[in-house]
Design an enzyme around this catalytic site. Structure first.
Site, PDB file in Angstrom:
ATOM      1  N   GLY A 136       0.817  -1.201   0.000  1.00 32.52           N
ATOM      2  CA  GLY A 136       0.000   0.000   0.000  1.00 32.52           C
ATOM      3  C   GLY A 136       0.853   1.254   0.000  1.00 32.52           C
ATOM      4  O   GLY A 136       2.058   1.220   0.274  1.00 32.52           O
ATOM      5  N   CYS A 137       0.226   2.392  -0.311  1.00 35.95           N
ATOM      6  CA  CYS A 137       0.976   3.643  -0.464  1.00 35.95           C
ATOM      7  C   CYS A 137       1.496   4.175   0.877  1.00 35.95           C
ATOM      8  O   CYS A 137       2.693   4.457   1.017  1.00 35.95           O
ATOM      9  CB  CYS A 137       0.126   4.678  -1.181  1.00 35.95           C
ATOM     10  SG  CYS A 137      -1.508   4.953  -0.464  1.00 35.95           S
ATOM     11  N   PHE A 138       0.616   4.335   1.878  1.00 37.87           N
ATOM     12  CA  PHE A 138       1.081   4.741   3.211  1.00 37.87           C
ATOM     13  C   PHE A 138       2.084   3.723   3.744  1.00 37.87           C
ATOM     14  O   PHE A 138       3.106   4.095   4.342  1.00 37.87           O
ATOM     15  CB  PHE A 138      -0.092   4.832   4.180  1.00 37.87           C
ATOM     16  CG  PHE A 138      -0.761   6.168   4.262  1.00 37.87           C
ATOM     17  CD1 PHE A 138      -0.023   7.329   4.428  1.00 37.87           C
ATOM     18  CD2 PHE A 138      -2.141   6.267   4.190  1.00 37.87           C
ATOM     19  CE1 PHE A 138      -0.643   8.575   4.523  1.00 37.87           C
ATOM     20  CE2 PHE A 138      -2.783   7.499   4.284  1.00 37.87           C
ATOM     21  CZ  PHE A 138      -2.032   8.653   4.434  1.00 37.87           C
ATOM     22  N   ALA A 139       1.790   2.438   3.512  1.00 34.96           N
ATOM     23  CA  ALA A 139       2.664   1.391   4.040  1.00 34.96           C
ATOM     24  C   ALA A 139       4.062   1.492   3.459  1.00 34.96           C
ATOM     25  O   ALA A 139       5.063   1.339   4.166  1.00 34.96           O
ATOM     26  CB  ALA A 139       2.062   0.018   3.746  1.00 34.96           C
ATOM     27  N   ASN A 141       5.631   4.188   2.229  1.00 38.26           N
ATOM     28  CA  ASN A 141       6.304   5.376   2.763  1.00 38.26           C
ATOM     29  C   ASN A 141       6.785   5.141   4.196  1.00 38.26           C
ATOM     30  O   ASN A 141       7.953   5.408   4.524  1.00 38.26           O
ATOM     31  CB  ASN A 141       5.340   6.566   2.705  1.00 38.26           C
ATOM     32  CG  ASN A 141       5.911   7.826   3.329  1.00 38.26           C
ATOM     33  OD1 ASN A 141       6.000   7.947   4.549  1.00 38.26           O
ATOM     34  ND2 ASN A 141       6.300   8.776   2.492  1.00 38.26           N
TER      35      ASN A 141
END
Length: 339
Positions: A136-139, A141
């Site tokens: 995932g994107c937040f994950a 980062n």
């Protein structure tokens, strides 16, 4: 090598569009089909209008396995449904951009294991995999901001994270918090301390720092939130994630920089900056740029990432490159918008 034959399911959305933009100019790729039932027969540029002049490909409602790799750019829960409903030849590699196969409890599908596709964590396993669960994107980062510390057992019991994402992180379907009149000149927090990406973040950190994830009968999300205090925010911009993380450590700033630079020395897309960073340095690229500061016993970690590229489609192409023995930078040398 022969061109990699690519099929894309869910190619009309944001991640599908980003994937097309990268793969059209990838030197080792032939796009065989871009599946979108609702847009079948339309040119790609009739939906992704920035592709006008770049391609004459059309969307297709067909699906077949005469390909080398299948990208699933579908909604969460829909990847497993698609695979259940379609026969995919055993020779075809699959890269899933949904969250369906990311967690340890869900990685097995029809006897095959989905490898968690964060190259900075699992590069060797990715190279020999058949199935990849794209992070995932937040994950992405947040993991990149913390992996070096986890690699030396340096994560404390409490980690504090505030991270702001652009509106494309919510997907293409309009909603109450994505339309212009609400999002413009606005800022809000959501899913505080219970965002679903906490689960994959905690499992990856626990992979490097054994015992980081508490063991109990509580849910994975509840156990993750015992140590990771995560407040996500919706930002007034289209794309990118900027995270502000702090934690307590005795590690001096100079040693922290040495640790991070050593960890990422062999990873071409994650960079460590001695200067303060901003989001525009990474927008439109597959980069993640990290900055560190020590304040008393607190280490401040800043990380900037493009949610649609390194946080989704760019990372998917990076994984494809690894799967097929290419330099992982192939097709991904992209310039940031700068200003």
């Amino acid at each position: 090598m022969n061109n990699i034959k690519v099929g894309i399911v869910g190619s009309a959305g944001y991640t599908g569009g980003e994937l097309l933009r990268v793969l059209i100019y990838h030197p080792n790729v032939e796009i065989v089909f871009a599946n979108s039932a609702s847009n079948a027969g339309n040119k790609l540029y009739q939906v992704h209008n920035d592709l006008l002049g770049d391609t004459e490909l059309t969307f297709s409602s067909d699906f077949h396995s005469d390909i080398d790799v299948l990208f699933l750019c579908v909604g969460h829960g829909d990847a497993r449904k698609f695979l259940d409903a379609h026969s995919v030849d055993a020779s075809v590699k699959i890269i899933d951009l949904s969250q369906d196969f990311r967690l340890r409890a869900n990685t097995i599908y029809q006897g095959e294991n989905f490898v968690y596709g964060l190259p900075e964590l699992n590069r060797d396993a990715i190279k020999s995999a058949r199935y990849i669960a794209n992070p995932g994107c937040f994950a992405t980062n947040i993991q990149l901001a913390l992996l070096p510390l986890a690699s030396v057992g340096g994560l404390p019991d409490q980690i504090h994270i505030n991270a702001t994402t652009g509106s494309t992180g919510a997907g293409q379907k309009p909603g109450p918090t994505t339309h212009f009149s609400w999002r413009n000149n606005n800022l809000s927090a959501y899913k505080s301390f219970e965002h679903q990406h906490l689960q994959e973040i905690s499992e990856s950190l626990d992979q490097l720092q054994k015992g980081f994830l508490p063991q109990s009968k509580k849910s994975l999300l509840d156990r993750a939130s015992e140590k990771i205090n995560f407040v996500p925010q919706r930002g007034d911009f289209a794309r990118g994630i900027f995270s502000t993380i702090y934690l307590e450590t005795d590690l001096p700033e100079e040693d922290a920089y040495e640790l991070y630079e050593r960890y990422y020395a062999v990873h071409p897309f994650t960079h460590v900056s001695n200067q303060n960073i901003d989001l525009k340095q990474v927008v439109n690229t597959n980069k993640s740029i990290i900055h560190l500061e020590k304040h008393g016993n607190k280490l401040l970690i800043l990380n900037a990432t493009d949610n649609l590229l390194k946080g989704a489609s760019g990372q998917a192409v990076q994984n494809m490159n690894l799967l097929f023995g290419l330099d992982e930078r192939t097709g991904l040398n992209l310039k940031s918008i700068g200003f």
